[in-house]
Design an enzyme around this catalytic site. Structure first.
Site, PDB file in Angstrom:
ATOM      1  N   LYS A   4       0.946  -1.089  -0.023  1.00 34.38           N
ATOM      2  CA  LYS A   4      -0.009  -0.039   0.135  1.00 34.38           C
ATOM      3  C   LYS A   4       1.001   1.194   0.147  1.00 34.38           C
ATOM      4  O   LYS A   4       0.470   2.224  -0.535  1.00 34.38           O
ATOM      5  CB  LYS A   4      -1.027  -0.067   1.078  1.00 34.38           C
ATOM      6  CG  LYS A   4      -2.115  -0.913   1.186  1.00 34.38           C
ATOM      7  CD  LYS A   4      -3.092  -0.800   2.552  1.00 34.38           C
ATOM      8  CE  LYS A   4      -4.183  -1.541   2.298  1.00 34.38           C
ATOM      9  NZ  LYS A   4      -5.041  -1.346   3.489  1.00 34.38           N
ATOM     10  N   ASP A  44     -10.095   3.733   2.704  1.00 28.74           N
ATOM     11  CA  ASP A  44     -10.406   2.901   3.883  1.00 28.74           C
ATOM     12  C   ASP A  44     -11.146   3.849   4.990  1.00 28.74           C
ATOM     13  O   ASP A  44     -11.901   3.640   5.812  1.00 28.74           O
ATOM     14  CB  ASP A  44      -9.169   2.696   4.866  1.00 28.74           C
ATOM     15  CG  ASP A  44      -8.602   1.199   4.098  1.00 28.74           C
ATOM     16  OD1 ASP A  44      -9.649   0.476   3.945  1.00 28.74           O
ATOM     17  OD2 ASP A  44      -7.340   1.122   4.384  1.00 28.74           O
TER      18      ASP A  44
HETATM   19  P1  NAP Z   1      -0.424  -2.086  11.350  1.00 30.15           P
HETATM   20  O1  NAP Z   1      -0.107  -1.301  10.297  1.00 30.15           O
HETATM   21  O2  NAP Z   1       0.474  -3.017  11.566  1.00 30.15           O
HETATM   22  O3  NAP Z   1      -0.726  -1.423  12.490  1.00 30.15           O
HETATM   23  C1  NAP Z   1      -1.079  -1.941  13.947  1.00 30.15           C
HETATM   24  C2  NAP Z   1      -0.956  -1.317  15.026  1.00 30.15           C
HETATM   25  O4  NAP Z   1      -1.408  -1.867  16.108  1.00 30.15           O
HETATM   26  C3  NAP Z   1       0.394  -0.517  15.506  1.00 30.15           C
HETATM   27  O5  NAP Z   1       0.326   0.635  15.943  1.00 30.15           O
HETATM   28  C4  NAP Z   1       0.946  -1.612  16.218  1.00 30.15           C
HETATM   29  O6  NAP Z   1       2.006  -1.147  17.042  1.00 30.15           O
HETATM   30  C5  NAP Z   1      -0.266  -1.911  16.945  1.00 30.15           C
HETATM   31  N1  NAP Z   1      -0.296  -3.336  17.656  1.00 30.15           N
HETATM   32  C6  NAP Z   1       0.194  -4.333  16.950  1.00 30.15           C
HETATM   33  N2  NAP Z   1       0.089  -5.277  18.202  1.00 30.15           N
HETATM   34  C7  NAP Z   1      -0.039  -4.943  19.331  1.00 30.15           C
HETATM   35  C8  NAP Z   1      -0.164  -5.096  20.596  1.00 30.15           C
HETATM   36  N3  NAP Z   1      -0.041  -6.698  21.019  1.00 30.15           N
HETATM   37  N4  NAP Z   1      -0.369  -4.390  21.360  1.00 30.15           N
HETATM   38  C9  NAP Z   1      -0.428  -3.081  21.402  1.00 30.15           C
HETATM   39  N5  NAP Z   1      -0.561  -2.539  20.256  1.00 30.15           N
HETATM   40  C10 NAP Z   1      -0.339  -3.400  18.933  1.00 30.15           C
HETATM   41  O7  NAP Z   1      -1.978  -2.758  11.036  1.00 30.15           O
HETATM   42  P2  NAP Z   1      -3.158  -2.083  10.163  1.00 30.15           P
HETATM   43  O8  NAP Z   1      -2.911  -2.102   8.714  1.00 30.15           O
HETATM   44  O9  NAP Z   1      -3.184  -0.741  10.724  1.00 30.15           O
HETATM   45  O10 NAP Z   1      -4.322  -2.957  10.643  1.00 30.15           O
HETATM   46  C11 NAP Z   1      -4.856  -3.095  11.961  1.00 30.15           C
HETATM   47  C12 NAP Z   1      -6.044  -3.753  12.145  1.00 30.15           C
HETATM   48  O11 NAP Z   1      -7.245  -3.268  11.370  1.00 30.15           O
HETATM   49  C13 NAP Z   1      -6.142  -5.236  11.521  1.00 30.15           C
HETATM   50  O12 NAP Z   1      -6.770  -6.177  12.643  1.00 30.15           O
HETATM   51  C14 NAP Z   1      -6.611  -5.071  10.311  1.00 30.15           C
HETATM   52  O13 NAP Z   1      -7.442  -6.403  10.110  1.00 30.15           O
HETATM   53  C15 NAP Z   1      -7.889  -4.068  10.670  1.00 30.15           C
HETATM   54  N6  NAP Z   1      -8.211  -3.429   9.376  1.00 30.15           N
HETATM   55  C16 NAP Z   1      -9.636  -3.767   9.101  1.00 30.15           C
HETATM   56  C17 NAP Z   1     -10.102  -3.091   7.794  1.00 30.15           C
HETATM   57  C18 NAP Z   1     -11.477  -3.287   7.712  1.00 30.15           C
HETATM   58  O14 NAP Z   1     -11.834  -2.922   6.664  1.00 30.15           O
HETATM   59  N7  NAP Z   1     -12.383  -3.523   8.503  1.00 30.15           N
HETATM   60  C19 NAP Z   1      -9.281  -2.412   7.098  1.00 30.15           C
HETATM   61  C20 NAP Z   1      -7.900  -2.140   7.432  1.00 30.15           C
HETATM   62  C21 NAP Z   1      -7.360  -2.904   8.886  1.00 30.15           C
HETATM   63  P3  NAP Z   1       3.627  -1.266  16.857  1.00 30.15           P
HETATM   64  O15 NAP Z   1       3.712  -0.284  15.918  1.00 30.15           O
HETATM   65  O16 NAP Z   1       4.182  -0.956  18.164  1.00 30.15           O
HETATM   66  O17 NAP Z   1       3.641  -2.758  16.265  1.00 30.15           O
END
Ligand code: NAP
Length: 276
Positions: free
Chosen positions: A48, A84
């Protein structure tokens, strides 16, 4: 499945297929974009951000979010969009959307999805966004992007805060709590991104929104529902962001009924676990 449903609703013919392109092959595939004879495509993690560099034009939204998830193939090149942010806000009721103006919102996480959430919240006029993060260094890039959105959309008027621990004071005024971390996602469905006690600090009118859609009701949402709070899972966000992409590609408008009909279709197809 989702895009096929939209084709069927709009009476258009077309297909939407999954292409798995290894990272080493992507530059060559992108260079030959005209040969693929596509009207558009979606981009998923991990491409992305990388995709931004290949775009002839980037929408302000995709630019500020720092990621392209939808590409439109035009005669003069590729146009990058991000759907998004729309997908996040569109499923909410008009009352909830209106109540966000001047509201405090707490966002858990500061990764890619969080940027789209922040863009939508700033556009709705929220007063403060408090980001709960575990690693301030990794959250910096997101904070900088959100600060630029705040200057562009709101003349910098919203308060943006990074916290590594959440105090009840941050939650007692929250109109909305949004989980953008993957904590609680299958297979780790017993996990909660914040202590159950925090949920009791939220006001009675707080809405708890989890971007996760597998499982549909995460532990966070279950605990919030049991406390009597309104909850929102991530499946409608998935549907609305896909619908926006479809409209970008085809110009066809989808009705609320088309979008509502997508939910049971996806639930059937995905067979989510329901046990908590
Ligand atoms: P990402 O870029 O990896 O970001 C995840 C965030 O969560 C980061 O800030 C990370 O912190 C934090 N995190 C991860 N594990 C953690 C833990 N154990 N404790 C505390 N913080 C934690 O992922 P993303 O693309 O933003 O996606 C995040 C979520 O949104 C996923 O579950 C995804 O499936 C969902 N999502 C859903 C949709 C939808 O259409 N419904 C669309 C997009 C995303 P660090 O930087 O410290 O690792």
């Amino acid at each position: 499945m989702l895009q096929e449903h939209f084709f069927s609703c709009s009476g258009l013919s077309g297909s939407y297929e999954k292409l798995e392109i290894p990272p080493d092959d992507l530059p060559d595939w992108m260079d030959r974009w005209q040969e693929h004879q596509l009207d558009g495509f979606n981009v998923t993690i991990p491409y992305k951000i990388q995709m931004l560099a290949s775009m002839k034009r980037i929408s302000p939204e995709a630019d500020f979010i720092g990621a392209v998830n939808t590409v439109l193939v035009k005669s003069d090149g590729l146009y990058g969009e991000n759907t998004d942010s729309y997908g996040f806000i569109a499923p909410l009721s008009p009352e909830v959307k209106a109540s966000l103006a001047g509201a405090d919102v707490v966002v858990l996480g500061a990764g890619g999805a969080c940027r789209a959430v922040a863009y939508a919240l700033l556009k709705k006029g929220v007063k403060n966004i408090t980001f709960w993060i575990r690693n301030p260094e990794r959250a910096q890039a997101t904070l900088q992007l959100v600060q630029s959105m705040n200057r562009y959309l709101r003349d910098g008027e919203a308060g943006l805060f990074l916290k590594t621990t959440l105090e009840p004071a941050e939650l007692v005024t929250a109109r909305m709590l949004v989980n953008t971390t993957p904590v609680g996602m299958s297979p780790n469905i017993e996990a909660m991104p914040l202590d159950a006690n925090c949920i009791s600090s939220l006001p009675e009118n707080a809405l708890v929104y989890d971007l996760i859609y597998n499982p549909l009701e995460t532990r966070l949402l279950k605990a919030s529902r049991e406390r009597g709070l309104v909850t929102c899972d991530g499946l409608d966000m998935l549907i609305y962001q896909g619908a926006r992409a479809f409209t970008h590609w085809t110009g066809a408008a989808l009705t609320t009924e088309d979008l509502q009909a997508a939910r049971p279709l996806l639930l059937n197809a995905m067979s989510f676990p329901v046990k908590h």
